[in-house]
Every structure is written in structure tokens, then in C-alpha cells.
Design an enzyme around this catalytic site. Structure first.
Site, PDB file in Angstrom:
ATOM      1  N   HIS A 141       0.829  -1.403   0.138  1.00  0.00           N
ATOM      2  CA  HIS A 141       0.033   0.118   0.032  1.00  0.00           C
ATOM      3  C   HIS A 141       0.764   1.314   0.018  1.00  0.00           C
ATOM      4  CE1 HIS A 141      -3.392  -2.667   1.815  1.00  0.00           C
ATOM      5  NE2 HIS A 141      -3.526  -2.781   0.534  1.00  0.00           N
ATOM      6  N   CYS A 149       5.505   8.728  -8.955  1.00  0.00           N
ATOM      7  CA  CYS A 149       4.824   9.276 -10.102  1.00  0.00           C
ATOM      8  C   CYS A 149       3.650   8.274 -10.335  1.00  0.00           C
ATOM      9  CB  CYS A 149       6.000   9.487 -11.141  1.00  0.00           C
ATOM     10  SG  CYS A 149       5.537   9.817 -12.934  1.00  0.00           S
ATOM     11  N   CYS A 170       7.356  14.937 -12.110  1.00  0.00           N
ATOM     12  CA  CYS A 170       8.292  13.637 -12.228  1.00  0.00           C
ATOM     13  C   CYS A 170       9.435  14.060 -13.049  1.00  0.00           C
ATOM     14  CB  CYS A 170       7.736  12.531 -12.782  1.00  0.00           C
ATOM     15  SG  CYS A 170       8.903  11.009 -13.075  1.00  0.00           S
ATOM     16  N   GLY A 210      -0.605  -9.980  12.436  1.00  0.00           N
ATOM     17  CA  GLY A 210      -1.279  -8.755  12.689  1.00  0.00           C
ATOM     18  C   GLY A 210      -2.152  -8.201  11.658  1.00  0.00           C
ATOM     19  N   THR A 211      -2.351  -9.344  10.670  1.00  0.00           N
ATOM     20  CA  THR A 211      -3.441  -9.010   9.649  1.00  0.00           C
ATOM     21  C   THR A 211      -4.794  -9.653   9.974  1.00  0.00           C
ATOM     22  OG1 THR A 211      -3.797  -9.010   7.220  1.00  0.00           O
ATOM     23  CG2 THR A 211      -2.466 -10.763   8.103  1.00  0.00           C
ATOM     24  N   SER A 212      -5.837  -8.974   9.649  1.00  0.00           N
ATOM     25  CA  SER A 212      -6.943  -9.502   9.712  1.00  0.00           C
ATOM     26  C   SER A 212      -7.629 -10.166   8.374  1.00  0.00           C
ATOM     27  CB  SER A 212      -7.982  -8.101   9.930  1.00  0.00           C
ATOM     28  OG  SER A 212      -8.146  -7.368   9.019  1.00  0.00           O
ATOM     29  N   PRO A 237      -3.742 -11.547  17.760  1.00  0.00           N
ATOM     30  CA  PRO A 237      -4.080 -11.525  19.210  1.00  0.00           C
ATOM     31  C   PRO A 237      -5.758 -12.137  19.045  1.00  0.00           C
ATOM     32  CG  PRO A 237      -3.327  -9.372  18.838  1.00  0.00           C
ATOM     33  CD  PRO A 237      -3.284 -10.154  17.379  1.00  0.00           C
TER      34      PRO A 237
HETATM   35 ZN   LIG Z   1       7.484   9.748 -13.977  1.00  0.00          ZN
END
Ligand SMILES: [Zn+2]
Length: 267
Positions: A141, A149, A170, A210-212, A237
Site C-alpha cells: 500500500h 509518479c 516527475c 497482525g493482519t485481519s 491476538p
Molecule cells: Zn514519471
């Protein structure tokens, strides 16, 4: 499937689950970590979802952030500069600025150094894995400390510098620059998705921390790995959608479990 509860369960049971995970990692040839919001929460960064999540408290934001940005990039930067942005974004930004890696981030970096972990695919944008020293890192992400760019995908590291005004075009192609962080409605950059998929395809063991496992398309990678026969280990957890397909599911935080796992693998 084995499951160890850290709440109301003895430390012996926790250590026995850690030992089991260490054995699996020890016999695996290519281990890929997959981390989610739970890692960041342990560094004081509030999640979007859940009982105390930002959206629960501030309301769910519009899901078309990327198309708004592309329509009027200057306006987007102006609203940001003038703090005319959602309260949940301001709270998140302040928490991100103050956050430091925790023991779990550093343990992952050490696991990589000693060869127990080959790469880390993270859904987090906080740059804490990078700060803890993880080298083979795929930030699905994006990374809040970089600009990207939207035309050619070139990335520029900002370090501690946070631009207040719209950056110039850019330098490579003249395209529009934005924060590397993937916005709502923005596709995951193709280069990142391809690299993440290649890592998942190579993996014979996935360490999901730690990922749902609810945010697509990142979560889909876990099911792809499971379907191709990789051993799936979960450290979280709470029980998640992933729990039923895990070979081992340990109910613990990353900060608690990962340093113990590092100890077990350093013996
Ligand atoms: Zn570019």
C-alpha cells in the site's frame, strides 16, 4: 491446527507454539512474512477498522480519494496545507509522525538477517519495517515517506522532509507526483503487485502477522499461498478469517511473539 491463547493461557503454551513455529521455519526454504494493521497498532498507530478504529470514531471517509486527487491535485495539496482534511487523517498523520518500530519489527529484521525470513510483504504504510532494517520489503500500500509518479512509477524518498505544497512534475517523465501511499480507489502499483505475487509464489511458508486478512487484494495473496501448498502460520491476538486455513495460529501480539521466535531460532 494448533492454537495457543495468550489470554488466560500459560507461558508454557505460548513457548510451545513458538517452538512449533520455529521448527516449521527451520525446515522451510522460502519464508515470506505478511504484516497488517496489527503491527502498526503496537506502535501506537490507530487502525481504520474495529471498535476503536478511526472510521468507527470519525465515520467512514469517501472511497474515491484517488479520483478526487487526479481531478484536482493542486486543490488536494491546498486542502492538506490548510488542514481542511478529515479529522481521522489528522489523527493518523500525527500518530504516524510519532511512531517508532517495536520489538516485533526489529525481530523481523533480525530473522531476515539470519536467513529465517526471505522477504516481507506489508500492508502498512508507516515505513517502520524499513526503519527497523528490513531489506527485502514489499510495501503493497506504499510508503508514507516517499513520493511516486503515477505515470512511470518512479519513487523519491523524502526522509524526514514532509512537503506542504504540491511537488513538481516527475523528473523522469514529467508525470504527476503523489504520495506513494495508495489512496482509496487507486490500484496497487503494478510493479509492487507483481513483486508481491512473485514472492508469494516462491514461498513454502507464510508468516501472517497482525493482519485481519480482509483487505483485498493483499489478503487474496494468503489464499493463493495456501492453495499452492505453503504452510500458513498466523500470529494475531484475535481470530481472523485466515485462522481456519492456518497450520498454526498463535493468539499473541507481534511484539510478544516475534522476539521469542527469534530466540528459538537463534539457539
Ligand atoms: Zn514519471
Amino acid at each position: 491446527m494448533t492454537s495457543a491463547q495468550t489470554t488466560g493461557v500459560s507461558r508454557d503454551e505460548l513457548l510451545s507454539a513458538i517452538e512449533e513455529i520455529a521448527v516449521i521455519l527451520g525446515r522451510s526454504t522460502y519464508v515470506v512474512g505478511m504484516t497488517g494493521a496489527g503491527m502498526s497498532v503496537e506502535s501506537g498507530i490507530p487502525p481504520f477498522r474495529g471498535a476503536d478504529g478511526l472510521w468507527t470514531r470519525h465515520g467512514t471517509p469517501r472511497m474515491d480519494g484517488y479520483s478526487q486527487f487526479k481531478k484536482d491535485p493542486t486543490g488536494w495539496w491546498d486542502r492538506r496545507t490548510n488542514q481542511e482534511i478529515d479529522a481521522h487523517i489528522i489523527e493518523l498523520r500525527d500518530a504516524l509522525a510519532a511512531a517508532e518500530p517495536h520489538a516485533g519489527h526489529y525481530a523481523l529484521s533480525e530473522l531476515e538477517k539470519q536467513g529465517s525470513l526471505q522477504s516481507l510483504v506489508t500492508q502498512n504504510i508507516d515505513a517502520l519495517d524499513e526503519k527497523a532494517g528490513v531489506q527485502n520489503l514489499i510495501e503493497i500500500h506504499g510508503n508514507r515517506t516517499k513520493l511516486r509518479c503515477i505515470e512511470c512509477g518512479d519513487r523519491v524518498s523524502l526522509g524526514d522532509f514532509v512537503p506542504l505544497y504540491a511537488p513538481g512534475p516527475c523528473e523522469k517523465c514529467g508525470g504527476l507526483m503523489k504520495f506513494d501511499t495508495v489512496m482509496f480507489g487507486e490500484p496497487i502499483p503494478a510493479d509492487v503487485m507483481a513483486t508481491a505475487r512473485a514472492e508469494i509464489d516462491r514461498a513454502d511458508c507464510i508468516l501472517a502477522i497482525g493482519t485481519s486478512a480482509t483487505v483485498r487484494p493483499a489478503s487474496g495473496l494468503l489464499w493463493i499461498a495456501a492453495a499452492s501448498g505453503a504452510t500458513i502460520i498466523e500470529i494475531n491476538p484475535a481470530e481472523t478469517k485466515l485462522t481456519p486455513i492456518c497450520d498454526v495460529s498463535l493468539r499473541a501480539t507481534a511484539g510478544e511473539a516475534l522476539p521469542l521466535l527469534l530466540d528459538a531460532l537463534s539457539k
